[in-house]
Design a protein around this motif. Sequence first.
Motif, mmCIF file in Angstrom:
data_model
loop_
_atom_site.group_PDB
_atom_site.id
_atom_site.type_symbol
_atom_site.label_atom_id
_atom_site.label_comp_id
_atom_site.label_asym_id
_atom_site.label_seq_id
_atom_site.Cartn_x
_atom_site.Cartn_y
_atom_site.Cartn_z
ATOM 1 N N ARG A 142 -2.510 -9.756 -11.459
ATOM 2 C CA ARG A 142 -1.939 -10.066 -10.145
ATOM 3 C C ARG A 142 -1.264 -11.428 -10.240
ATOM 4 O O ARG A 142 -1.841 -12.392 -10.713
ATOM 5 C CB ARG A 142 -3.020 -10.061 -9.066
ATOM 6 C CG ARG A 142 -2.426 -10.348 -7.707
ATOM 7 C CD ARG A 142 -3.323 -9.918 -6.602
ATOM 8 N NE ARG A 142 -2.824 -10.419 -5.334
ATOM 9 C CZ ARG A 142 -3.477 -10.276 -4.211
ATOM 10 N NH1 ARG A 142 -4.629 -9.653 -4.170
ATOM 11 N NH2 ARG A 142 -2.955 -10.758 -3.088
ATOM 12 N N GLN A 187 0.843 -1.189 0.000
ATOM 13 C CA GLN A 187 0.000 0.000 0.000
ATOM 14 C C GLN A 187 0.884 1.246 0.000
ATOM 15 O O GLN A 187 1.846 1.323 0.745
ATOM 16 C CB GLN A 187 -0.896 0.010 1.240
ATOM 17 C CG GLN A 187 -1.843 -1.168 1.326
ATOM 18 C CD GLN A 187 -3.015 -1.084 0.352
ATOM 19 O OE1 GLN A 187 -3.275 -0.059 -0.249
ATOM 20 N NE2 GLN A 187 -3.733 -2.182 0.200
ATOM 21 N N GLN A 233 -7.607 -11.131 -7.729
ATOM 22 C CA GLN A 233 -7.164 -12.396 -7.156
ATOM 23 C C GLN A 233 -5.936 -12.853 -7.957
ATOM 24 O O GLN A 233 -5.796 -12.499 -9.134
ATOM 25 C CB GLN A 233 -8.265 -13.460 -7.258
ATOM 26 C CG GLN A 233 -9.502 -13.132 -6.443
ATOM 27 C CD GLN A 233 -9.186 -13.002 -4.965
ATOM 28 O OE1 GLN A 233 -8.519 -13.838 -4.385
ATOM 29 N NE2 GLN A 233 -9.667 -11.916 -4.352
ATOM 30 N N SER A 292 -7.044 -7.385 -14.818
ATOM 31 C CA SER A 292 -7.983 -6.262 -14.692
ATOM 32 C C SER A 292 -8.533 -5.860 -16.055
ATOM 33 O O SER A 292 -8.029 -6.275 -17.094
ATOM 34 C CB SER A 292 -7.270 -5.053 -14.089
ATOM 35 O OG SER A 292 -6.380 -4.483 -15.039
ATOM 36 N N GLU A 345 -5.249 0.357 -6.201
ATOM 37 C CA GLU A 345 -6.596 -0.132 -5.883
ATOM 38 C C GLU A 345 -6.991 -1.289 -6.795
ATOM 39 O O GLU A 345 -7.538 -2.287 -6.341
ATOM 40 C CB GLU A 345 -7.611 1.006 -5.989
ATOM 41 C CG GLU A 345 -7.497 2.008 -4.860
ATOM 42 C CD GLU A 345 -8.409 3.216 -5.026
ATOM 43 O OE1 GLU A 345 -9.075 3.369 -6.077
ATOM 44 O OE2 GLU A 345 -8.436 4.041 -4.088
ATOM 45 N N ALA A 346 -6.721 -1.150 -8.080
ATOM 46 C CA ALA A 346 -7.062 -2.213 -9.034
ATOM 47 C C ALA A 346 -6.251 -3.477 -8.752
ATOM 48 O O ALA A 346 -6.789 -4.591 -8.783
ATOM 49 C CB ALA A 346 -6.818 -1.735 -10.458
ATOM 50 N N ALA A 354 -7.419 -5.374 -5.674
ATOM 51 C CA ALA A 354 -8.760 -5.930 -5.837
ATOM 52 C C ALA A 354 -8.754 -7.246 -6.618
ATOM 53 O O ALA A 354 -9.726 -7.994 -6.580
ATOM 54 C CB ALA A 354 -9.658 -4.913 -6.548
#
Length: 181
Positions: A179, A145, A160, A165, A154-155, A158
């Motif tokens: 991710r 963060q 997994q 995205s 943020e994306a 969020a």
Amino acid sequence: MVSPDTTGLPSGWEIRISNSKNLPYYFNADTKESRWEPPEGSDTNKLKEHMSTHHSSAGINRSTAANGSEGKIRAAHLLIKHNGSRRPSSWRESKITRSKEEAREILQAHEAQIKSGEKTLGDIATSESDCSSARKRGDLGFFGQGDMQKEFEEASFALQPGEVSGIIETASGLHLIQRIE
């Protein structure tokens, strides 16, 4: 942010760590300018002292081990810059002149290839990403963060692991993010 009194940097400038190179760089939060070399007006003696204390190879212990570290994730991305990006240049093009709409169309075509299974984000990033992370298949390593631009962070958090995205817009340009961990 560290006070300019201790860094020797002019007002508005701060030192950040590049996620792609794990090296310190200079960023002006007001103008969104980033650069590798110290900005004009820096107190070179204070800056040298600050950098040797806080940013020498002994002082940088950002984990890129396979297990990461507490609260951090690992992601890769595909960046397409446009003429409105904060730095409209890349390793691929010295001056990027495409519009944001043209960048979006390019990224939508890449997104379709990824969704169809024709190619992976890493396959495309290697040759098409405007980020220097392209040579690592878009892999940005582990970050936590506050390490990335807000929209990107943020994306990323969020998603997994394994998930890609939709198109994310930041000051750097347009991204697809995957991710990893």
